[in-house]
Write a protein that holds these residues in place. Structure first.
Motif, PDB file in Angstrom:
ATOM      1  N   ALA A 153     -16.081 -12.998 -51.525  1.00  0.00           N
ATOM      2  CA  ALA A 153     -17.169 -13.729 -50.869  1.00  0.00           C
ATOM      3  C   ALA A 153     -16.748 -14.055 -49.444  1.00  0.00           C
ATOM      4  CB  ALA A 153     -17.484 -15.012 -51.638  1.00  0.00           C
ATOM      5  N   ILE A 154     -17.641 -13.803 -48.509  1.00  0.00           N
ATOM      6  CA  ILE A 154     -17.366 -14.135 -47.108  1.00  0.00           C
ATOM      7  C   ILE A 154     -18.633 -14.713 -46.497  1.00  0.00           C
ATOM      8  CG2 ILE A 154     -17.923 -11.798 -46.299  1.00  0.00           C
ATOM      9  CD1 ILE A 154     -15.767 -12.215 -44.111  1.00  0.00           C
ATOM     10  N   ALA A 155     -18.461 -15.761 -45.710  1.00  0.00           N
ATOM     11  CA  ALA A 155     -19.596 -16.427 -45.064  1.00  0.00           C
ATOM     12  C   ALA A 155     -19.651 -16.009 -43.605  1.00  0.00           C
ATOM     13  CB  ALA A 155     -19.466 -17.939 -45.181  1.00  0.00           C
ATOM     14  N   LEU A 156     -20.803 -15.461 -43.194  1.00  0.00           N
ATOM     15  CA  LEU A 156     -21.031 -15.077 -41.808  1.00  0.00           C
ATOM     16  C   LEU A 156     -22.217 -15.888 -41.301  1.00  0.00           C
ATOM     17  CD1 LEU A 156     -20.632 -11.201 -42.132  1.00  0.00           C
ATOM     18  CD2 LEU A 156     -18.881 -12.914 -41.608  1.00  0.00           C
ATOM     19  N   VAL A 157     -21.916 -16.948 -40.567  1.00  0.00           N
ATOM     20  CA  VAL A 157     -22.890 -17.888 -40.037  1.00  0.00           C
ATOM     21  C   VAL A 157     -23.682 -18.513 -41.190  1.00  0.00           C
ATOM     22  CG1 VAL A 157     -24.595 -18.317 -38.226  1.00  0.00           C
ATOM     23  CG2 VAL A 157     -23.007 -16.414 -37.994  1.00  0.00           C
ATOM     24  N   ASN A 158     -24.934 -18.148 -41.389  1.00  0.00           N
ATOM     25  CA  ASN A 158     -25.766 -18.783 -42.405  1.00  0.00           C
ATOM     26  C   ASN A 158     -25.843 -18.002 -43.713  1.00  0.00           C
ATOM     27  OD1 ASN A 158     -26.466 -20.887 -40.632  1.00  0.00           O
ATOM     28  ND2 ASN A 158     -28.148 -19.679 -39.759  1.00  0.00           N
ATOM     29  N   THR A 159     -25.134 -16.869 -43.819  1.00  0.00           N
ATOM     30  CA  THR A 159     -25.267 -15.992 -44.983  1.00  0.00           C
ATOM     31  C   THR A 159     -23.935 -15.816 -45.695  1.00  0.00           C
ATOM     32  OG1 THR A 159     -27.040 -14.776 -43.867  1.00  0.00           O
ATOM     33  CG2 THR A 159     -26.017 -13.709 -45.765  1.00  0.00           C
ATOM     34  N   VAL A 160     -23.992 -15.827 -47.035  1.00  0.00           N
ATOM     35  CA  VAL A 160     -22.827 -15.519 -47.864  1.00  0.00           C
ATOM     36  C   VAL A 160     -23.029 -14.126 -48.458  1.00  0.00           C
ATOM     37  CG1 VAL A 160     -21.469 -16.159 -49.883  1.00  0.00           C
ATOM     38  CG2 VAL A 160     -22.436 -17.947 -48.415  1.00  0.00           C
ATOM     39  N   TYR A 161     -22.070 -13.238 -48.199  1.00  0.00           N
ATOM     40  CA  TYR A 161     -22.105 -11.878 -48.728  1.00  0.00           C
ATOM     41  C   TYR A 161     -21.075 -11.737 -49.839  1.00  0.00           C
ATOM     42  CZ  TYR A 161     -24.768 -10.647 -44.520  1.00  0.00           C
ATOM     43  OH  TYR A 161     -25.720 -10.587 -43.525  1.00  0.00           O
ATOM     44  N   LEU A 162     -21.388 -10.828 -50.791  1.00  0.00           N
ATOM     45  CA  LEU A 162     -20.495 -10.540 -51.916  1.00  0.00           C
ATOM     46  C   LEU A 162     -20.199  -9.043 -51.968  1.00  0.00           C
ATOM     47  CD1 LEU A 162     -22.191 -12.659 -54.749  1.00  0.00           C
ATOM     48  CD2 LEU A 162     -20.391 -13.396 -53.153  1.00  0.00           C
ATOM     49  N   TRP A 163     -18.940  -8.698 -52.301  1.00  0.00           N
ATOM     50  CA  TRP A 163     -18.541  -7.309 -52.517  1.00  0.00           C
ATOM     51  C   TRP A 163     -17.854  -7.204 -53.870  1.00  0.00           C
ATOM     52  CZ3 TRP A 163     -18.133  -9.948 -48.030  1.00  0.00           C
ATOM     53  CH2 TRP A 163     -18.798  -9.413 -46.915  1.00  0.00           C
ATOM     54  N   ASP A 164     -18.425  -6.402 -54.746  1.00  0.00           N
ATOM     55  CA  ASP A 164     -17.809  -6.167 -56.054  1.00  0.00           C
ATOM     56  C   ASP A 164     -16.747  -5.093 -55.878  1.00  0.00           C
ATOM     57  OD1 ASP A 164     -17.154  -5.289 -58.654  1.00  0.00           O
ATOM     58  OD2 ASP A 164     -19.072  -6.025 -59.412  1.00  0.00           O
ATOM     59  N   ALA A 165     -15.477  -5.480 -55.970  1.00  0.00           N
ATOM     60  CA  ALA A 165     -14.386  -4.550 -55.698  1.00  0.00           C
ATOM     61  C   ALA A 165     -14.227  -3.494 -56.780  1.00  0.00           C
ATOM     62  CB  ALA A 165     -13.075  -5.321 -55.536  1.00  0.00           C
ATOM     63  N   ALA A 166     -14.765  -3.735 -57.976  1.00  0.00           N
ATOM     64  CA  ALA A 166     -14.652  -2.758 -59.053  1.00  0.00           C
ATOM     65  C   ALA A 166     -15.662  -1.629 -58.916  1.00  0.00           C
ATOM     66  CB  ALA A 166     -14.821  -3.450 -60.405  1.00  0.00           C
ATOM     67  N   THR A 167     -16.842  -1.945 -58.385  1.00  0.00           N
ATOM     68  CA  THR A 167     -17.898  -0.942 -58.285  1.00  0.00           C
ATOM     69  C   THR A 167     -18.193  -0.521 -56.852  1.00  0.00           C
ATOM     70  OG1 THR A 167     -19.647  -2.616 -58.141  1.00  0.00           O
ATOM     71  CG2 THR A 167     -18.964  -1.915 -60.347  1.00  0.00           C
ATOM     72  N   GLY A 168     -17.775  -1.326 -55.885  1.00  0.00           N
ATOM     73  CA  GLY A 168     -18.078  -1.043 -54.495  1.00  0.00           C
ATOM     74  C   GLY A 168     -19.456  -1.525 -54.061  1.00  0.00           C
ATOM     75  N   ASP A 169     -20.165  -2.221 -54.940  1.00  0.00           N
ATOM     76  CA  ASP A 169     -21.497  -2.704 -54.593  1.00  0.00           C
ATOM     77  C   ASP A 169     -21.411  -3.936 -53.690  1.00  0.00           C
ATOM     78  OD1 ASP A 169     -22.580  -0.738 -56.178  1.00  0.00           O
ATOM     79  OD2 ASP A 169     -22.777  -2.040 -57.940  1.00  0.00           O
ATOM     80  N   ALA A 170     -22.333  -4.006 -52.744  1.00  0.00           N
ATOM     81  CA  ALA A 170     -22.415  -5.146 -51.832  1.00  0.00           C
ATOM     82  C   ALA A 170     -23.773  -5.805 -51.984  1.00  0.00           C
ATOM     83  CB  ALA A 170     -22.211  -4.686 -50.400  1.00  0.00           C
ATOM     84  N   SER A 171     -23.787  -7.131 -51.800  1.00  0.00           N
ATOM     85  CA  SER A 171     -25.054  -7.847 -51.950  1.00  0.00           C
ATOM     86  C   SER A 171     -25.018  -9.111 -51.112  1.00  0.00           C
ATOM     87  CB  SER A 171     -25.310  -8.194 -53.419  1.00  0.00           C
ATOM     88  OG  SER A 171     -24.272  -9.038 -53.918  1.00  0.00           O
ATOM     89  N   GLU A 172     -26.194  -9.659 -50.903  1.00  0.00           N
ATOM     90  CA  GLU A 172     -26.322 -10.935 -50.201  1.00  0.00           C
ATOM     91  C   GLU A 172     -26.592 -12.019 -51.224  1.00  0.00           C
ATOM     92  OE1 GLU A 172     -29.735 -13.005 -47.486  1.00  0.00           O
ATOM     93  OE2 GLU A 172     -29.001 -11.045 -46.797  1.00  0.00           O
ATOM     94  N   LEU A 173     -25.756 -13.037 -51.250  1.00  0.00           N
ATOM     95  CA  LEU A 173     -25.944 -14.123 -52.205  1.00  0.00           C
ATOM     96  C   LEU A 173     -27.010 -15.095 -51.726  1.00  0.00           C
ATOM     97  CD1 LEU A 173     -25.025 -15.654 -54.783  1.00  0.00           C
ATOM     98  CD2 LEU A 173     -23.431 -16.917 -53.298  1.00  0.00           C
ATOM     99  N   VAL A 174     -26.868 -15.574 -50.493  1.00  0.00           N
ATOM    100  CA  VAL A 174     -27.795 -16.584 -49.996  1.00  0.00           C
ATOM    101  C   VAL A 174     -27.751 -16.613 -48.474  1.00  0.00           C
ATOM    102  CG1 VAL A 174     -26.033 -18.391 -50.203  1.00  0.00           C
ATOM    103  CG2 VAL A 174     -28.443 -19.042 -50.070  1.00  0.00           C
TER     104      VAL A 174
END
Length: 456
Positions: A153-174
């Motif tokens: 999980a990494i926060a970039l300004v107002n958004t938290v992004y997620l990267w699933d290291a097992a599958t390589g999928d990326a998503s926006e949490l909030v």
């Protein structure tokens, strides 16, 4: 004739010029006297060597000079291949067992197997470099965490992004509204399903990342931004710019169960020990506190176990040792630059090392006695130290700005760092030993991750 191994001999015939001998026993003169014969052991003898030593290498009539040269050459050859340092021709005991092919013939350099360990190769560059656009270059925040479900999980300004290291999928949490943002801290809960998000407006949000659902918002903990978070089972501990530290029980409606008062400036570092008994807190007031959860509180306020004032700058970097429960490492800011080691039972400082630059984060290896530190001015490097000697094992460079945030994969092998240069880097700094691979409950990090720009 005396039989080998016998201790008595009988006389059966007497010469005529001697008086008759009475039947008597012949005793050994000494207990050390050996009356057995030595019988050569042919299986252990070197017949080429024996023949040469007995004959001197002579074969018929030869030219004396040529014969001498030939014997000398033959002698040197034998000296190399047959070990001419020996003096005995006959052998009386079995040959020693032949050493294994994998063992060096230079016995002086051979060490016991438990002492022989190959030096680990430490890559000097990151395995992957990713974009982290607009990441806040703020020393007091905590914007990066790697959960036990192998999701970063990494926060970039107002958004938290997620990267699933097992599958390589990326998503926006909030993505939070600008009036309550930016995001100032993120921290995964045990189990890797829930994540806490600290906000600039003093609130803390709890999310279920598997359903992308907001579970709860904690209010009233602080008056200003929440820059540090850590979990202890069902307790989420929050540290604010107001200097307050609050324990929140997420199972109950009135979530504030305890407040720690000791800092008079922003709390930028929080770490619970593995046992959940002790909490370490560091602040912009240069103070490090150790709190004991078993100490009785008065009016919901708990006094510190130790108040440590040795640092001369803000204390953000905190790391509990995985192999010694009462050992804590702490790092100081730009005017301190030191890594200090503490016995948290006694409050004594065990060692202090001047690193030469701002200490932003600390991580212990989970399978070696090593400590990794990330730094700011002036080299913006990662330094791997051997503990307890604190000898530098490696210095890793690549970031062009201070390495503010650092987190570790669940299997303990890979480290992720984020810096003010707007990059996220993955480092295989702790290696991939078999013990770590067997102990890991999640898959290792595959590559490549999705680029950050692709999900903005």
């Amino acid at each position: 004739m005396m039989n080998a191994g016998s201790e008595t001999v009988s006389a059966t015939k007497t010469p005529s010029h001697h008086p008759p001998l009475k039947h008597q026993s012949l005793k050994r003169k000494s207990s050390r006297e050996n009356l057995d014969r030595f019988i050569p052991n042919r299986s252990a003898m070197d017949f080429d060597y024996a023949h040469y030593m007995l004959t001197g290498g002579k074969k018929g009539k030869e030219n004396p000079v040529a014969s001498s040269l030939a014997r000398e050459a033959y002698r040197k050859l034998l000296a190399e291949s047959l070990n001419m340092n020996r003096t005995r021709i006959l052998a009386f005991r079995n040959k020693p067992p032949t050493p294994m092919d994998t063992v060096s013939s230079d016995w002086s350099s051979v060490q016991p197997l438990e002492l022989v360990k190959a030096r680990r190769y430490i890559p000097q560059t990151s395995e992957r470099t990713l974009d982290a656009p607009d990441i806040q270059d703020d020393y007091y925040l905590n914007l990066l965490d790697w959960g036990s479900s192998n999701v970063i999980a990494i926060a970039l300004v107002n958004t938290v992004y997620l990267w699933d290291a097992a599958t390589g999928d990326a998503s926006e949490l909030v993505t939070v509204d600008a009036n309550i943002g930016p995001v100032t801290s993120v921290k995964w809960a045990p189990g890797g399903r829930h994540i806490s998000v600290g906000l600039n407006n003093s609130e803390v949000q709890l999310w279920d990342h598997t359903t992308t659902r907001l579970l709860r918002t904690l209010r009233g903990c602080h008056r200003t931004r929440v820059g540090s978070l850590d979990w202890n089972a069902h307790i989420i501990t929050t540290g604010g710019m107001d200097g307050r530290i609050v324990n929140n029980d997420v199972r109950i409606r009135s979530h504030i169960v305890e407040t720690y008062s000791g800092h008079n400036q922003e709390v930028c570092g929080l770490k619970w020990s593995a046992s959940g008994r002790q909490l370490a807190s560091g602040g912009n007031d240069n103070l490090l506190h150790i709190w004991d959860s078993s100490m009785a509180s008065v009016n919901s306020r708990t006094e510190w176990l130790h108040r440590l004032e040795d640092h001369t700058a803000a204390v953000k970097a905190l790391a509990w040792c995985p192999f010694q429960a009462n050992l804590l490492a702490s790092g100081g800011g730009g005017s301190d630059r030191c890594i200090k080691f503490w016995n948290t039972h006694t409050g004594s400082c065990l060692n202090s090392v001047d690193t030469g630059s701002q200490v932003c984060a600390l991580l212990w290896s989970t399978h070696e006695r090593e400590l990794l530190s990330s730094h700011g001015f002036t080299r913006n490097q990662l330094t791997l130290w051997k503990y307890p000697s604190m000898v530098k094992m490696a210095e890793l460079t690549g970031h062009t700005s201070r390495v503010l945030f650092m987190t570790q994969s669940p299997n303990g092998c890979t480290v992720a760092t984020a810096a003010g240069d707007e990059t996220l880097r993955l480092w295989n700094v702790f290696g991939s030993p078999e013990v770590a691979a067997k102990a890991a409950t999640v898959k290792p990090v595959p590559g490549p991750f999705a680029h950050l720009n692709s999900i903005r």
